[in-house]
Write a protein that holds these residues in place. Structure first.
Motif, PDB file in Angstrom:
ATOM      1  N   SER A  70      30.255 -13.719 -23.684  1.00  0.00           N
ATOM      2  CA  SER A  70      30.659 -14.091 -22.518  1.00  0.00           C
ATOM      3  C   SER A  70      30.145 -13.220 -21.140  1.00  0.00           C
ATOM      4  N   ILE A  71      29.120 -12.723 -21.157  1.00  0.00           N
ATOM      5  CA  ILE A  71      28.598 -11.921 -20.112  1.00  0.00           C
ATOM      6  C   ILE A  71      28.053 -12.664 -18.892  1.00  0.00           C
ATOM      7  N   SER A  72      28.460 -12.455 -17.895  1.00  0.00           N
ATOM      8  CA  SER A  72      28.064 -13.060 -16.774  1.00  0.00           C
ATOM      9  C   SER A  72      26.680 -12.764 -16.390  1.00  0.00           C
ATOM     10  N   ASP A  73      25.829 -13.668 -15.757  1.00  0.00           N
ATOM     11  CA  ASP A  73      24.558 -13.213 -15.255  1.00  0.00           C
ATOM     12  C   ASP A  73      24.380 -11.909 -14.546  1.00  0.00           C
ATOM     13  N   GLU A  74      25.539 -11.894 -13.589  1.00  0.00           N
ATOM     14  CA  GLU A  74      25.347 -10.769 -12.597  1.00  0.00           C
ATOM     15  C   GLU A  74      25.600  -9.441 -13.465  1.00  0.00           C
ATOM     16  N   ASN A  75      26.425  -9.375 -14.361  1.00  0.00           N
ATOM     17  CA  ASN A  75      26.769  -8.142 -15.168  1.00  0.00           C
ATOM     18  C   ASN A  75      25.657  -7.949 -16.134  1.00  0.00           C
ATOM     19  N   ALA A  76      24.946  -8.981 -16.479  1.00  0.00           N
ATOM     20  CA  ALA A  76      23.964  -8.919 -17.471  1.00  0.00           C
ATOM     21  C   ALA A  76      22.732  -8.126 -16.935  1.00  0.00           C
ATOM     22  N   LEU A  77      22.654  -8.648 -15.644  1.00  0.00           N
ATOM     23  CA  LEU A  77      21.590  -8.117 -14.920  1.00  0.00           C
ATOM     24  C   LEU A  77      21.708  -6.617 -14.364  1.00  0.00           C
ATOM     25  N   LYS A  78      23.048  -6.221 -14.388  1.00  0.00           N
ATOM     26  CA  LYS A  78      23.252  -4.820 -13.945  1.00  0.00           C
ATOM     27  C   LYS A  78      23.140  -4.045 -15.255  1.00  0.00           C
ATOM     28  N   GLY A  79      23.529  -4.476 -16.341  1.00  0.00           N
ATOM     29  CA  GLY A  79      23.629  -3.688 -17.857  1.00  0.00           C
ATOM     30  C   GLY A  79      22.361  -3.551 -18.480  1.00  0.00           C
ATOM     31  N   ILE A  80      21.389  -4.613 -18.175  1.00  0.00           N
ATOM     32  CA  ILE A  80      20.261  -4.693 -18.893  1.00  0.00           C
ATOM     33  C   ILE A  80      19.707  -3.327 -19.153  1.00  0.00           C
ATOM     34  N   SER A  81      19.774  -2.404 -18.177  1.00  0.00           N
ATOM     35  CA  SER A  81      18.841  -1.084 -18.463  1.00  0.00           C
ATOM     36  C   SER A  81      19.493   0.033 -19.508  1.00  0.00           C
ATOM     37  N   LEU A  82      20.905  -0.462 -19.982  1.00  0.00           N
ATOM     38  CA  LEU A  82      21.301   0.173 -21.247  1.00  0.00           C
ATOM     39  C   LEU A  82      20.599  -0.291 -22.430  1.00  0.00           C
ATOM     40  N   LEU A  83      19.817  -1.351 -22.433  1.00  0.00           N
ATOM     41  CA  LEU A  83      19.221  -1.571 -23.690  1.00  0.00           C
ATOM     42  C   LEU A  83      17.738  -1.163 -23.883  1.00  0.00           C
ATOM     43  N   PHE A  84      17.136  -0.362 -22.651  1.00  0.00           N
ATOM     44  CA  PHE A  84      15.714   0.142 -22.521  1.00  0.00           C
ATOM     45  C   PHE A  84      15.857   1.720 -22.939  1.00  0.00           C
ATOM     46  N   TYR A  85      14.825   2.176 -23.476  1.00  0.00           N
ATOM     47  CA  TYR A  85      14.466   3.600 -23.751  1.00  0.00           C
ATOM     48  C   TYR A  85      13.111   4.044 -23.740  1.00  0.00           C
ATOM     49  N   GLY A  86      12.837   5.159 -23.831  1.00  0.00           N
ATOM     50  CA  GLY A  86      11.431   5.389 -23.728  1.00  0.00           C
ATOM     51  C   GLY A  86      10.476   4.572 -22.542  1.00  0.00           C
ATOM     52  N   LEU A  87       9.359   4.163 -22.860  1.00  0.00           N
ATOM     53  CA  LEU A  87       8.564   3.452 -22.181  1.00  0.00           C
ATOM     54  C   LEU A  87       9.191   2.497 -21.532  1.00  0.00           C
ATOM     55  N   ALA A  88      10.006   1.812 -22.055  1.00  0.00           N
ATOM     56  CA  ALA A  88      10.797   0.474 -21.376  1.00  0.00           C
ATOM     57  C   ALA A  88      11.719   0.791 -20.317  1.00  0.00           C
ATOM     58  N   SER A  89      12.294   2.097 -20.439  1.00  0.00           N
ATOM     59  CA  SER A  89      13.311   2.602 -19.497  1.00  0.00           C
ATOM     60  C   SER A  89      12.429   3.073 -18.198  1.00  0.00           C
ATOM     61  N   THR A  90      11.278   3.639 -18.313  1.00  0.00           N
ATOM     62  CA  THR A  90      10.768   4.121 -17.312  1.00  0.00           C
ATOM     63  C   THR A  90      10.053   2.874 -16.649  1.00  0.00           C
ATOM     64  N   TRP A  91       9.498   1.685 -17.417  1.00  0.00           N
ATOM     65  CA  TRP A  91       8.905   0.692 -16.657  1.00  0.00           C
ATOM     66  C   TRP A  91      10.009   0.005 -15.990  1.00  0.00           C
ATOM     67  N   TRP A  92      11.342  -0.083 -16.307  1.00  0.00           N
ATOM     68  CA  TRP A  92      12.324  -0.979 -15.550  1.00  0.00           C
ATOM     69  C   TRP A  92      12.781  -0.211 -14.267  1.00  0.00           C
ATOM     70  N   GLN A  93      12.677   1.012 -14.194  1.00  0.00           N
ATOM     71  CA  GLN A  93      13.066   1.702 -13.151  1.00  0.00           C
ATOM     72  C   GLN A  93      12.149   1.355 -11.911  1.00  0.00           C
ATOM     73  N   GLY A  94      10.891   1.121 -12.534  1.00  0.00           N
ATOM     74  CA  GLY A  94      10.000   0.524 -11.133  1.00  0.00           C
ATOM     75  C   GLY A  94       9.883  -1.072 -10.999  1.00  0.00           C
TER      76      GLY A  94
END
Length: 251
Positions: A78-102
């Motif tokens: 039951s994660i709200s859309d707002e909190n999901a968007l804020k926390g999605i960076s926790l699920l990335f690593y490596g290239l995906a993490s770098t990509w998300w920052q951009g």
């Protein structure tokens, strides 16, 4: 000043009424507090305990599996859309993490984030390319029918929705099957992929039994040996009794 006189019975009734009102108010306050706490808990749901991670592999199946997993986790927690968007960076690593920052500023909503993942790591293939990949390789004898069918259907699933019905997709796939299946399964005998898999598994099971029987004890193989002198099975020319007896008579 007016003095109110009450009997003992009236006084007890008044005290009981006051007590009942106080208990009711306390219960309502507890219930409201519980609801507020539950609402706060839901509002604070996050991906902190999610075990699904994505490193940036450009593979359609991998990307879709990741998206399906995190969308399901979001719904269950039951994660709200707002909190999901804020926390999605926790699920990335490596290239995906770098990509998300951009690109994170481009994602205004949760749906935007999911769309960006697909767009960058699993862009939609043109239909002609999907057909080329589908017909590019036939089934090898060592590939189980379950594996082959799953791989081919995954490719067809990337086509625009409703492009082909199941019968047409079976037509596509049947010609790519190994001959060891097509010898026993006619195209007309299967109407669904489920029926194809059921018959294919029976063939695989029977083939395994045949291979096990062929690899039986060597004693059986000797029984099948045919003597080149008397033409009987079960012995060889060197230990043929008839040949030895004939040889002794000649002596």
């Amino acid at each position: 000043m007016t003095t109110i006189q009450m009997t003992n019975e009236q006084l007890r009734e008044l005290i009981d009424a006051v007590r009942a009102t106080a208990v009711s108010a306390a219960n309502n306050a507890v219930a409201s507090g519980a609801e507020a706490a539950a609402g706060t808990s839901k509002a604070k749901g996050s991906f902190s305990s999610c075990t699904h991670r994505f490193g940036g592999g450009r593979n359609h199946e991998e990307v879709e599996e990741f998206i399906t997993s995190i969308v399901t986790f979001k719904e269950l927690e039951s994660i709200s859309d707002e909190n999901a968007l804020k926390g999605i960076s926790l699920l990335f690593y490596g290239l995906a993490s770098t990509w998300w920052q951009g690109v994170r500023k481009e994602a205004k909503t949760w749906e935007d984030a999911i769309g960006l993942i697909r767009e960058h790591f699993s862009p939609t293939k043109p239909s002609y390319q999907i057909y080329m990949e589908f017909f590019e390789q036939k089934q090898a004898d060592t590939v189980p029918i379950d594996t082959f069918v799953v791989q081919k259907r995954a490719l067809l699933a990337q086509l625009p929705e409703g492009r082909h019905d199941e019968e047409t997709e079976l037509d596509f796939l049947y010609g790519l099957l190994s001959i060891k299946y097509r010898k026993h399964i006619t195209r007309q005998s299967v109407k669904t992929f489920k029926e194809l898999l059921e018959q294919g598994r029976i063939i695989e099971h029977n083939n395994q039994e045949d291979e096990a029987a062929s690899a039986g004890p060597q004693r059986g193989a000797r029984r099948n040996t045919r003597c080149t002198h008397c033409n009987f099975r079960g012995h060889t020319y060197e230990n043929c009794r008839k040949r030895l007896a004939d040889a002794n008579q000649d002596d």
